[in-house]
Design a protein around this motif. Sequence first.
Motif, mmCIF file in Angstrom:
data_model
loop_
_atom_site.group_PDB
_atom_site.id
_atom_site.type_symbol
_atom_site.label_atom_id
_atom_site.label_comp_id
_atom_site.label_asym_id
_atom_site.label_seq_id
_atom_site.Cartn_x
_atom_site.Cartn_y
_atom_site.Cartn_z
ATOM 1 N N THR A 183 0.819 -1.216 0.000
ATOM 2 C CA THR A 183 0.000 0.000 0.000
ATOM 3 C C THR A 183 0.850 1.263 0.000
ATOM 4 O O THR A 183 0.395 2.327 -0.430
ATOM 5 N N ILE A 184 2.073 1.176 0.485
ATOM 6 C CA ILE A 184 2.968 2.334 0.486
ATOM 7 C C ILE A 184 4.184 2.089 -0.410
ATOM 8 O O ILE A 184 5.196 2.782 -0.305
ATOM 9 N N LYS A 185 4.085 1.064 -1.282
ATOM 10 C CA LYS A 185 5.160 0.720 -2.215
ATOM 11 C C LYS A 185 6.495 0.501 -1.503
ATOM 12 O O LYS A 185 7.555 0.947 -1.958
ATOM 13 N N ARG A 186 6.443 -0.197 -0.394
ATOM 14 C CA ARG A 186 7.637 -0.470 0.403
ATOM 15 C C ARG A 186 8.249 -1.807 0.006
ATOM 16 O O ARG A 186 7.543 -2.784 -0.212
ATOM 17 N N ILE A 187 9.592 -1.826 -0.099
ATOM 18 C CA ILE A 187 10.315 -3.060 -0.382
ATOM 19 C C ILE A 187 11.418 -3.222 0.661
ATOM 20 O O ILE A 187 12.115 -2.257 1.002
ATOM 21 N N TYR A 188 11.543 -4.428 1.188
ATOM 22 C CA TYR A 188 12.565 -4.730 2.196
ATOM 23 C C TYR A 188 13.600 -5.681 1.600
ATOM 24 O O TYR A 188 13.295 -6.480 0.714
ATOM 25 N N PHE A 189 14.814 -5.580 2.141
ATOM 26 C CA PHE A 189 15.889 -6.483 1.744
ATOM 27 C C PHE A 189 16.464 -7.146 2.990
ATOM 28 O O PHE A 189 16.702 -6.492 4.015
ATOM 29 N N ALA A 190 16.659 -8.454 2.905
ATOM 30 C CA ALA A 190 17.132 -9.214 4.063
ATOM 31 C C ALA A 190 17.980 -10.383 3.609
ATOM 32 O O ALA A 190 17.939 -10.785 2.433
ATOM 33 N N ASN A 191 18.761 -10.922 4.524
ATOM 34 C CA ASN A 191 19.584 -12.102 4.247
ATOM 35 C C ASN A 191 18.851 -13.370 4.681
ATOM 36 O O ASN A 191 18.023 -13.884 3.969
ATOM 37 N N GLN A 192 19.130 -13.857 5.891
ATOM 38 C CA GLN A 192 18.505 -15.073 6.390
ATOM 39 C C GLN A 192 17.932 -14.833 7.783
ATOM 40 O O GLN A 192 18.354 -13.922 8.495
ATOM 41 N N PRO A 193 16.976 -15.671 8.185
ATOM 42 C CA PRO A 193 16.377 -15.515 9.516
ATOM 43 C C PRO A 193 17.388 -15.820 10.622
ATOM 44 O O PRO A 193 18.415 -16.473 10.410
ATOM 45 N N ILE A 194 17.062 -15.345 11.817
ATOM 46 C CA ILE A 194 17.823 -15.687 13.016
ATOM 47 C C ILE A 194 16.832 -16.147 14.088
ATOM 48 O O ILE A 194 15.631 -15.870 14.005
ATOM 49 N N SER A 195 17.337 -16.853 15.073
ATOM 50 C CA SER A 195 16.499 -17.326 16.178
ATOM 51 C C SER A 195 17.225 -17.128 17.497
ATOM 52 O O SER A 195 18.448 -17.289 17.582
ATOM 53 N N TYR A 196 16.463 -16.773 18.520
ATOM 54 C CA TYR A 196 16.945 -16.757 19.897
ATOM 55 C C TYR A 196 16.208 -17.866 20.637
ATOM 56 O O TYR A 196 14.969 -17.900 20.631
ATOM 57 N N CYS A 197 16.957 -18.759 21.267
ATOM 58 C CA CYS A 197 16.350 -19.913 21.927
ATOM 59 C C CYS A 197 16.775 -19.988 23.389
ATOM 60 O O CYS A 197 17.986 -20.005 23.692
ATOM 61 N N PHE A 198 15.796 -20.027 24.272
ATOM 62 C CA PHE A 198 16.038 -20.358 25.673
ATOM 63 C C PHE A 198 15.945 -21.870 25.782
ATOM 64 O O PHE A 198 14.896 -22.457 25.504
ATOM 65 N N GLU A 199 17.050 -22.514 26.179
ATOM 66 C CA GLU A 199 17.120 -23.973 26.152
ATOM 67 C C GLU A 199 17.416 -24.536 27.538
ATOM 68 O O GLU A 199 18.322 -24.072 28.225
ATOM 69 N N SER A 200 16.636 -25.532 27.913
ATOM 70 C CA SER A 200 16.871 -26.272 29.148
ATOM 71 C C SER A 200 17.552 -27.577 28.770
ATOM 72 O O SER A 200 16.902 -28.505 28.297
#
Length: 285
Positions: A183-200
């Motif tokens: 709707t606002i003619k916006r384009i994004y550029f990105a590489n790859q996803p990231i994750s933050y994990c709390f692990e037990s």
Amino acid sequence: MALLQSTKKMAKQGGFTLVEMVTVILILGILIVGVSSFVIFGTRIFVESSSIDQVLSQSRFAVERMTRDIRNAVPNSVRLNEANSGAFQCIELLPIESSSSYLNLPIYPDAAASTGTIIDNGLSVNSGQFAIVYPLANASIGGVNDIYQASRNKRFEVQSTSTTANEMTLTFTGAVQFTEQSTIKRIYFANQPISYCFESLAGVPDVKLYRYSDYGYIPDQPAPSGMGTGVLMAENISNSLLLEPAIKVTEQNLMTNSIVHLEPRFSVNGETFKYQHQVQVTNVP
């Protein structure tokens, strides 16, 4: 006369008595115990203060790093994965590398094409990055959203770029066709996803926070075991993910964007402190 002088001389050269030696030893012992107790007490205070300061520093760093990445996420790229056993909690997102407004792109119902033009506002777009237009959450379609499922045709890989005047021409890896106009003619550029994990982790008394990257786009949000090796961001987190989750996500609605609630509880030296921090994804499609 000579005998009397010798006796007086021996009397003057006499040593300490046994009673005096015992008294001195007792006094020195009391002083040593007192001084050592003071030193041990001071050392213990220093060690405990250093431990608390270390945990506070790493917790602030971890929360601040998560906050920056979440605020800089591509719209509708935030998703949460929780193990029913409380073994982990992972938040995944796609950080924005740059953004602009597009002038001409192959968007339905226009025909597919391998090029498009955007406004060059000094941004840097590299080969291998993905161009993303109008990403929306579509949980009802296959249980995933636009960002992570390539068949939704919301992201395409950039092969190369060229700049003329204030315009940048994007060349994609093939003929592409984006699904919807922004709707606002916006384009994004990105590489790859990231994750933050709390692990037990098994055999570990506390929860650890890891950051994962460079594992690619996966339609169904992966568990930590499916993302390779993570980078340790923080530890000494209370082991209570099942009863007290460290992350909560309020989905977007007509009034506001997604809000991520960061609520990890840290423990050190028998004391605990809890963060109650809210982060809003500020970007819109």
